[in-house]
Design a protein around this motif. Structure first.
Motif, PDB file in Angstrom:
ATOM      1  N   ASP A 129       1.201 -13.354  -5.263  1.00  0.00           N
ATOM      2  CA  ASP A 129       1.519 -12.326  -6.259  1.00  0.00           C
ATOM      3  C   ASP A 129       1.875 -11.015  -5.591  1.00  0.00           C
ATOM      4  O   ASP A 129       2.795 -10.284  -6.018  1.00  0.00           O
ATOM      5  CB  ASP A 129       0.322 -12.154  -7.196  1.00  0.00           C
ATOM      6  CG  ASP A 129       0.107 -13.404  -8.042  1.00  0.00           C
ATOM      7  OD1 ASP A 129       1.043 -14.230  -8.142  1.00  0.00           O
ATOM      8  OD2 ASP A 129      -1.016 -13.552  -8.611  1.00  0.00           O
ATOM      9  N   ALA A 130       1.122 -10.648  -4.551  1.00  0.00           N
ATOM     10  CA  ALA A 130       1.402  -9.384  -3.847  1.00  0.00           C
ATOM     11  C   ALA A 130       2.777  -9.417  -3.173  1.00  0.00           C
ATOM     12  O   ALA A 130       3.536  -8.431  -3.177  1.00  0.00           O
ATOM     13  CB  ALA A 130       0.310  -9.128  -2.822  1.00  0.00           C
ATOM     14  N   LYS A 131       3.114 -10.553  -2.578  1.00  0.00           N
ATOM     15  CA  LYS A 131       4.414 -10.692  -1.888  1.00  0.00           C
ATOM     16  C   LYS A 131       5.567 -10.600  -2.877  1.00  0.00           C
ATOM     17  O   LYS A 131       6.606  -9.955  -2.629  1.00  0.00           O
ATOM     18  CB  LYS A 131       4.442 -12.018  -1.152  1.00  0.00           C
ATOM     19  CG  LYS A 131       5.644 -12.190  -0.230  1.00  0.00           C
ATOM     20  CD  LYS A 131       5.520 -13.487   0.553  1.00  0.00           C
ATOM     21  CE  LYS A 131       6.713 -13.640   1.500  1.00  0.00           C
ATOM     22  NZ  LYS A 131       6.654 -14.909   2.272  1.00  0.00           N
ATOM     23  N   ALA A 132       5.465 -11.233  -4.019  1.00  0.00           N
ATOM     24  CA  ALA A 132       6.504 -11.180  -5.040  1.00  0.00           C
ATOM     25  C   ALA A 132       6.711  -9.775  -5.564  1.00  0.00           C
ATOM     26  O   ALA A 132       7.826  -9.320  -5.800  1.00  0.00           O
ATOM     27  CB  ALA A 132       6.151 -12.140  -6.173  1.00  0.00           C
ATOM     28  N   ALA A 133       5.594  -9.064  -5.760  1.00  0.00           N
ATOM     29  CA  ALA A 133       5.693  -7.686  -6.255  1.00  0.00           C
ATOM     30  C   ALA A 133       6.392  -6.799  -5.247  1.00  0.00           C
ATOM     31  O   ALA A 133       7.188  -5.914  -5.594  1.00  0.00           O
ATOM     32  CB  ALA A 133       4.295  -7.176  -6.566  1.00  0.00           C
ATOM     33  N   LYS A 134       6.109  -7.001  -3.978  1.00  0.00           N
ATOM     34  CA  LYS A 134       6.727  -6.191  -2.917  1.00  0.00           C
ATOM     35  C   LYS A 134       8.227  -6.449  -2.830  1.00  0.00           C
ATOM     36  O   LYS A 134       9.045  -5.527  -2.685  1.00  0.00           O
ATOM     37  CB  LYS A 134       6.046  -6.521  -1.591  1.00  0.00           C
ATOM     38  CG  LYS A 134       6.447  -5.611  -0.452  1.00  0.00           C
ATOM     39  CD  LYS A 134       5.643  -5.937   0.790  1.00  0.00           C
ATOM     40  CE  LYS A 134       6.022  -5.005   1.937  1.00  0.00           C
ATOM     41  NZ  LYS A 134       5.245  -5.306   3.170  1.00  0.00           N
ATOM     42  N   ALA A 135       8.639  -7.721  -2.960  1.00  0.00           N
ATOM     43  CA  ALA A 135      10.063  -8.063  -2.900  1.00  0.00           C
ATOM     44  C   ALA A 135      10.815  -7.481  -4.087  1.00  0.00           C
ATOM     45  O   ALA A 135      11.934  -6.983  -3.978  1.00  0.00           O
ATOM     46  CB  ALA A 135      10.220  -9.575  -2.858  1.00  0.00           C
ATOM     47  N   ALA A 136      10.221  -7.512  -5.260  1.00  0.00           N
ATOM     48  CA  ALA A 136      10.854  -6.955  -6.448  1.00  0.00           C
ATOM     49  C   ALA A 136      11.027  -5.462  -6.332  1.00  0.00           C
ATOM     50  O   ALA A 136      12.045  -4.874  -6.759  1.00  0.00           O
ATOM     51  CB  ALA A 136      10.014  -7.310  -7.672  1.00  0.00           C
ATOM     52  N   LYS A 137      10.065  -4.802  -5.721  1.00  0.00           N
ATOM     53  CA  LYS A 137      10.145  -3.343  -5.540  1.00  0.00           C
ATOM     54  C   LYS A 137      11.263  -2.978  -4.567  1.00  0.00           C
ATOM     55  O   LYS A 137      12.014  -2.018  -4.777  1.00  0.00           O
ATOM     56  CB  LYS A 137       8.792  -2.834  -5.037  1.00  0.00           C
ATOM     57  CG  LYS A 137       8.717  -1.333  -4.984  1.00  0.00           C
ATOM     58  CD  LYS A 137       7.307  -0.912  -4.567  1.00  0.00           C
ATOM     59  CE  LYS A 137       7.205   0.583  -4.540  1.00  0.00           C
ATOM     60  NZ  LYS A 137       5.871   1.040  -4.123  1.00  0.00           N
ATOM     61  N   ALA A 138      11.387  -3.766  -3.485  1.00  0.00           N
ATOM     62  CA  ALA A 138      12.421  -3.505  -2.489  1.00  0.00           C
ATOM     63  C   ALA A 138      13.814  -3.746  -3.061  1.00  0.00           C
ATOM     64  O   ALA A 138      14.788  -3.037  -2.744  1.00  0.00           O
ATOM     65  CB  ALA A 138      12.192  -4.392  -1.280  1.00  0.00           C
ATOM     66  N   ALA A 139      13.968  -4.725  -3.930  1.00  0.00           N
ATOM     67  CA  ALA A 139      15.280  -5.024  -4.510  1.00  0.00           C
ATOM     68  C   ALA A 139      15.712  -3.970  -5.501  1.00  0.00           C
ATOM     69  O   ALA A 139      16.898  -3.670  -5.668  1.00  0.00           O
ATOM     70  CB  ALA A 139      15.234  -6.399  -5.183  1.00  0.00           C
ATOM     71  N   ALA A 140      14.799  -3.367  -6.173  1.00  0.00           N
ATOM     72  CA  ALA A 140      15.129  -2.360  -7.179  1.00  0.00           C
ATOM     73  C   ALA A 140      15.486  -1.032  -6.551  1.00  0.00           C
ATOM     74  O   ALA A 140      16.173  -0.196  -7.139  1.00  0.00           O
ATOM     75  CB  ALA A 140      13.962  -2.213  -8.145  1.00  0.00           C
TER      76      ALA A 140
END
Length: 228
Positions: A189-200
């Motif tokens: 969950d933490a990894k997915a949240a970090k990737a979504a933040k970087a893409a935005a």
């Protein structure tokens, strides 16, 4: 008459008329007037009178003396005076009320001992009874010795496997910091949240740059053709 013979005659005379609760006492240590005293119960006036008459007649037949006879009129308490011996013939209520046994009963005489050994009854009572050898109950048996039973020792089973010992738990020292591993679900969950933040982030920067920049002007230059 001999006192032993006299007491034997009296007891026999009382037993002939079914006298109840016959007791005999030695009174030589209490008084010098008589040597024996007998007490017997009769259930009715007729029986008490019959008991007294039986004692009187039997003593006279044996050549003894009867000094006196009292109480025949009522029959509740008849006294027969034989000189060396006194016989009290009483009804149960009168006997219980006066309780002569408590006054004269220091030295009781057994009725078996009152029978003279010279008589046939006395010889039969004194003679030892023969024991039949055929009856096992009459034979003397040795005292049985107690038997102590020992319980067999329990055998150790060879088939049983020894129980596996559990490893001892490690002791954690007091005050030490313990690192707890993060679960796989929480890490994903933490990894997915970090990737979504970087893409935005780039999209927001491009949009902001587009909004802030001035519109580009197009310059159209006309070039004159050189004269030929």
């Amino acid at each position: 008459m001999d006192i032993k013979k006299l007491q034997t005659l009296v007891v026999d005379a009382l037993e002939d008329v079914k006298g109840q609760e016959i007791v005999l006492f030695d009174t030589t240590h209490l008084t010098s007037l008589f040597d024996r005293i007998a007490v017997v119960s009769g259930t009715s006036n007729r029986q008490t009178k019959a008991l007294a008459a039986s004692v009187r007649d039997k003593v006279k037949e044996a050549g003894g003396d009867v000094v006196g006879l009292e109480g025949e009129d009522t029959g509740e308490w008849v006294l027969v005076d034989l000189g060396d011996m006194i016989v009290h013939i009483m009804q149960p209520a009168i006997r219980q009320y006066y309780r002569l046994e408590e006054i004269w009963g220091d030295k009781p005489v057994k009725l078996g001992a009152a029978k003279r050994k010279s008589t046939t009854e006395g010889q039969e009572a004194a003679a030892p009874k023969s024991k039949s050898k055929h009856l096992a109950a009459n034979q003397e048996q040795e005292d049985a010795k107690p038997v102590r039973e020992r319980k067999p020792a329990a055998k150790k089973s060879t088939d049983a496997k020894p129980a596996a010992k559990k490893p001892a738990a490690k002791k954690i020292p007091t005050g030490a910091t313990v690192k707890v591993a993060v679960s796989k679900t929480a890490a994903a969950d933490a990894k997915a949240a970090k990737a979504a933040k970087a893409a935005a982030a780039p999209k927001r920067a491009t949009k902001a740059a587009a909004e802030g920049a001035a519109p580009a002007k197009k310059v159209i230059r006309r070039v004159k053709k050189a004269e030929e």
